[in-house]
Write a protein that holds these residues in place. Structure first.
Motif, mmCIF file in Angstrom:
data_model
loop_
_atom_site.group_PDB
_atom_site.id
_atom_site.type_symbol
_atom_site.label_atom_id
_atom_site.label_comp_id
_atom_site.label_asym_id
_atom_site.label_seq_id
_atom_site.Cartn_x
_atom_site.Cartn_y
_atom_site.Cartn_z
ATOM 1 N N THR A 63 0.154 -10.382 -9.310
ATOM 2 C CA THR A 63 1.141 -9.896 -10.252
ATOM 3 C C THR A 63 1.562 -8.473 -9.910
ATOM 4 O OG1 THR A 63 0.089 -11.210 -11.969
ATOM 5 C CG2 THR A 63 1.647 -9.525 -12.681
ATOM 6 N N GLU A 64 0.593 -7.633 -9.731
ATOM 7 C CA GLU A 64 0.884 -6.244 -9.383
ATOM 8 C C GLU A 64 1.651 -6.151 -8.075
ATOM 9 O OE1 GLU A 64 -2.549 -3.685 -9.419
ATOM 10 O OE2 GLU A 64 -3.317 -4.735 -11.195
ATOM 11 N N MET A 65 1.197 -6.943 -7.098
ATOM 12 C CA MET A 65 1.838 -6.862 -5.792
ATOM 13 C C MET A 65 3.314 -7.225 -5.894
ATOM 14 S SD MET A 65 0.820 -8.703 -2.216
ATOM 15 C CE MET A 65 1.932 -8.619 -0.792
ATOM 16 N N THR A 66 3.618 -8.223 -6.680
ATOM 17 C CA THR A 66 5.016 -8.612 -6.813
ATOM 18 C C THR A 66 5.865 -7.445 -7.278
ATOM 19 O OG1 THR A 66 4.212 -10.757 -7.542
ATOM 20 C CG2 THR A 66 6.559 -10.343 -7.761
ATOM 21 N N CYS A 67 5.443 -6.822 -8.364
ATOM 22 C CA CYS A 67 6.193 -5.701 -8.899
ATOM 23 C C CYS A 67 6.312 -4.581 -7.883
ATOM 24 C CB CYS A 67 5.507 -5.150 -10.138
ATOM 25 S SG CYS A 67 5.545 -6.283 -11.527
ATOM 26 N N THR A 68 5.177 -4.197 -7.348
ATOM 27 C CA THR A 68 5.132 -3.052 -6.457
ATOM 28 C C THR A 68 5.988 -3.273 -5.225
ATOM 29 O OG1 THR A 68 2.842 -2.867 -7.163
ATOM 30 C CG2 THR A 68 3.563 -1.426 -5.370
ATOM 31 N N VAL A 69 5.776 -4.404 -4.589
ATOM 32 C CA VAL A 69 6.480 -4.661 -3.352
ATOM 33 C C VAL A 69 7.983 -4.796 -3.610
ATOM 34 C CG1 VAL A 69 6.636 -7.158 -3.065
ATOM 35 C CG2 VAL A 69 5.886 -5.733 -1.167
ATOM 36 N N ASP A 78 8.194 12.956 5.349
ATOM 37 C CA ASP A 78 6.930 12.342 5.753
ATOM 38 C C ASP A 78 6.764 10.972 5.105
ATOM 39 O OD1 ASP A 78 6.441 14.570 7.193
ATOM 40 O OD2 ASP A 78 4.950 15.434 5.837
ATOM 41 N N MET A 79 7.175 10.895 3.862
ATOM 42 C CA MET A 79 7.092 9.622 3.148
ATOM 43 C C MET A 79 7.883 8.545 3.878
ATOM 44 S SD MET A 79 7.602 9.068 -0.934
ATOM 45 C CE MET A 79 9.358 9.418 -1.041
ATOM 46 N N ALA A 80 9.054 8.913 4.362
ATOM 47 C CA ALA A 80 9.879 7.958 5.101
ATOM 48 C C ALA A 80 9.194 7.540 6.399
ATOM 49 C CB ALA A 80 11.242 8.559 5.395
ATOM 50 N N LYS A 81 8.504 8.500 7.020
ATOM 51 C CA LYS A 81 7.822 8.166 8.275
ATOM 52 C C LYS A 81 6.662 7.206 8.036
ATOM 53 C CE LYS A 81 9.430 12.302 10.542
ATOM 54 N NZ LYS A 81 9.203 13.717 10.844
ATOM 55 N N GLU A 82 5.972 7.410 6.922
ATOM 56 C CA GLU A 82 4.908 6.469 6.569
ATOM 57 C C GLU A 82 5.485 5.089 6.272
ATOM 58 O OE1 GLU A 82 2.438 7.931 3.430
ATOM 59 O OE2 GLU A 82 2.390 9.958 4.270
ATOM 60 N N LEU A 83 6.632 5.093 5.630
ATOM 61 C CA LEU A 83 7.293 3.818 5.354
ATOM 62 C C LEU A 83 7.622 3.096 6.651
ATOM 63 C CD1 LEU A 83 8.702 1.738 3.581
ATOM 64 C CD2 LEU A 83 10.724 3.214 3.557
ATOM 65 N N ALA A 132 0.839 -1.202 0.000
ATOM 66 C CA ALA A 132 0.000 0.000 0.000
ATOM 67 C C ALA A 132 0.874 1.251 0.000
ATOM 68 C CB ALA A 132 -0.913 -0.012 1.224
ATOM 69 N N TRP A 133 1.880 1.244 0.843
ATOM 70 C CA TRP A 133 2.798 2.394 0.882
ATOM 71 C C TRP A 133 3.420 2.620 -0.483
ATOM 72 C CZ3 TRP A 133 7.927 3.081 -0.255
ATOM 73 C CH2 TRP A 133 8.503 4.291 0.168
ATOM 74 N N ALA A 134 3.855 1.553 -1.097
ATOM 75 C CA ALA A 134 4.514 1.653 -2.390
ATOM 76 C C ALA A 134 3.578 2.253 -3.430
ATOM 77 C CB ALA A 134 4.984 0.279 -2.840
ATOM 78 N N GLU A 135 2.347 1.763 -3.455
ATOM 79 C CA GLU A 135 1.398 2.272 -4.438
ATOM 80 C C GLU A 135 1.114 3.756 -4.222
ATOM 81 O OE1 GLU A 135 -1.804 -0.459 -4.085
ATOM 82 O OE2 GLU A 135 -0.899 -1.890 -5.488
ATOM 83 N N ARG A 136 1.005 4.126 -2.957
ATOM 84 C CA ARG A 136 0.723 5.526 -2.661
ATOM 85 C C ARG A 136 1.883 6.430 -3.069
ATOM 86 N NH1 ARG A 136 0.730 6.203 2.688
ATOM 87 N NH2 ARG A 136 0.567 3.985 3.185
ATOM 88 N N ASN A 137 3.113 5.903 -2.955
ATOM 89 C CA ASN A 137 4.273 6.792 -3.101
ATOM 90 C C ASN A 137 5.129 6.558 -4.334
ATOM 91 O OD1 ASN A 137 4.222 8.370 -0.454
ATOM 92 N ND2 ASN A 137 3.970 6.264 0.225
ATOM 93 N N LEU A 138 4.693 5.636 -5.172
ATOM 94 C CA LEU A 138 5.496 5.318 -6.347
ATOM 95 C C LEU A 138 5.760 6.548 -7.199
ATOM 96 C CD1 LEU A 138 6.350 2.480 -6.375
ATOM 97 C CD2 LEU A 138 4.754 1.977 -8.224
ATOM 98 N N GLU A 139 4.742 7.329 -7.379
ATOM 99 C CA GLU A 139 4.896 8.518 -8.216
ATOM 100 C C GLU A 139 5.786 9.564 -7.531
ATOM 101 O OE1 GLU A 139 5.356 10.884 -11.005
ATOM 102 O OE2 GLU A 139 4.521 8.882 -11.291
ATOM 103 N N SER A 140 5.614 9.721 -6.218
ATOM 104 C CA SER A 140 6.464 10.663 -5.479
ATOM 105 C C SER A 140 7.925 10.286 -5.593
ATOM 106 C CB SER A 140 6.068 10.684 -3.999
ATOM 107 O OG SER A 140 4.703 11.000 -3.850
#
Lengths: 134, 134
Positions: free
Chosen positions: B21-27, B99-104, A113-121
């Motif tokens: 499939t999507e999850m693999t790429c994204t994650v 902030d992005m890092a904190k969400e991560l 979820a984090w990745a999807e939200r921030n991929l563009e950023s």
DNA sequence: CGGTATCCGGAGAGATACTG
DNA sequence: CAGTATCTCTCCGGATACCG
């Protein structure tokens, strides 16, 4: 994991209350299991029930026989997959995700979820950085 | 993470409905950022506010100057850290988590929790496997 | 079918020395 | 203080060929 480097680094006990230190070690151990190039792909391909070797080879696109075998062995060793051999001819081997692996899958959702939200950023940040760094 | 291998593998569209499939790429893309040997350690060490280079070197135990610099650059490039230079003598540079890092960081909690719950199971699985595999 | 065995290249990481 | 610059080594991952 990134399969490359071994050894779990840790933080010194500084301004840290202790939780960060522990988290570093703990999370790194998961990452070592999961961050090797093909682990996630194989794990996901085996989540829907028992899968045979050749079927995995088909599903996990681009993987070589060698890496498939090696990664399967590691996942089995860590108790994330169970390997079942049917002593038939020709041989039949099935790989099944354990409950532990399924829980891991759920835990990865937050990260996805984090990745999807921030991929563009991230992509934008990179473009900026690369543009500013000749 | 990841350091080692580049390239995001993916599953073919098989019995998969598409989500796997999507999850693999994204994650995998997250893992590539985060799984390099020192990324997490540095990120955590910088979560509590701005930290200077030398302070990071002290906090992240065992890291070399070189790897600290390289990893910092990558984290900055991905927009997870901000680098602030004060043009003083001697120079002063501060790294701050975005902030992005904190969400991560928050998203990693699930993974940490999983690890803590299953660390012993994994160790046991390994002992079994290693004992049965001479 | 389901693997091993071998060889090889390249990226990641360590150690060390030097600098604005 | 906060970095570069080199050199080296390890070892992951790819390619290929062979086996029970």
């Amino acid at each position: 994991m990134s399969q490359r480097n071994t050894g779990v680094p840790s933080l010194v006990s500084g301004a840290d209350g202790g939780s960060h230190t522990e988290m570093t070690c703990t999370v790194m151990q998961v990452l070592e299991r999961v961050s090797s190039k093909w682990s996630i792909g194989i794990l996901l391909a085996a989540m829907d029930g028992p899968v045979r070797f050749t079927e995995l080879e088909r599903r996990v696109k681009g993987i070589s026989r060698r890496m498939l075998t090696l990664t399967l062995r590691n996942l089995e060793r860590d108790g994330l997959l169970v390997r079942t051999v049917y002593p038939t001819v020709p041989p039949k081997v099935e790989y099944t995700a354990t409950d532990m692996a399924k829980e891991l899958y759920d835990s990865l959702q937050a990260l996805t979820a984090w990745a999807e939200r921030n991929l563009e950023s991230i992509a934008a940040a990179r473009r900026r950085y690369d543009a500013a760094t000749p």
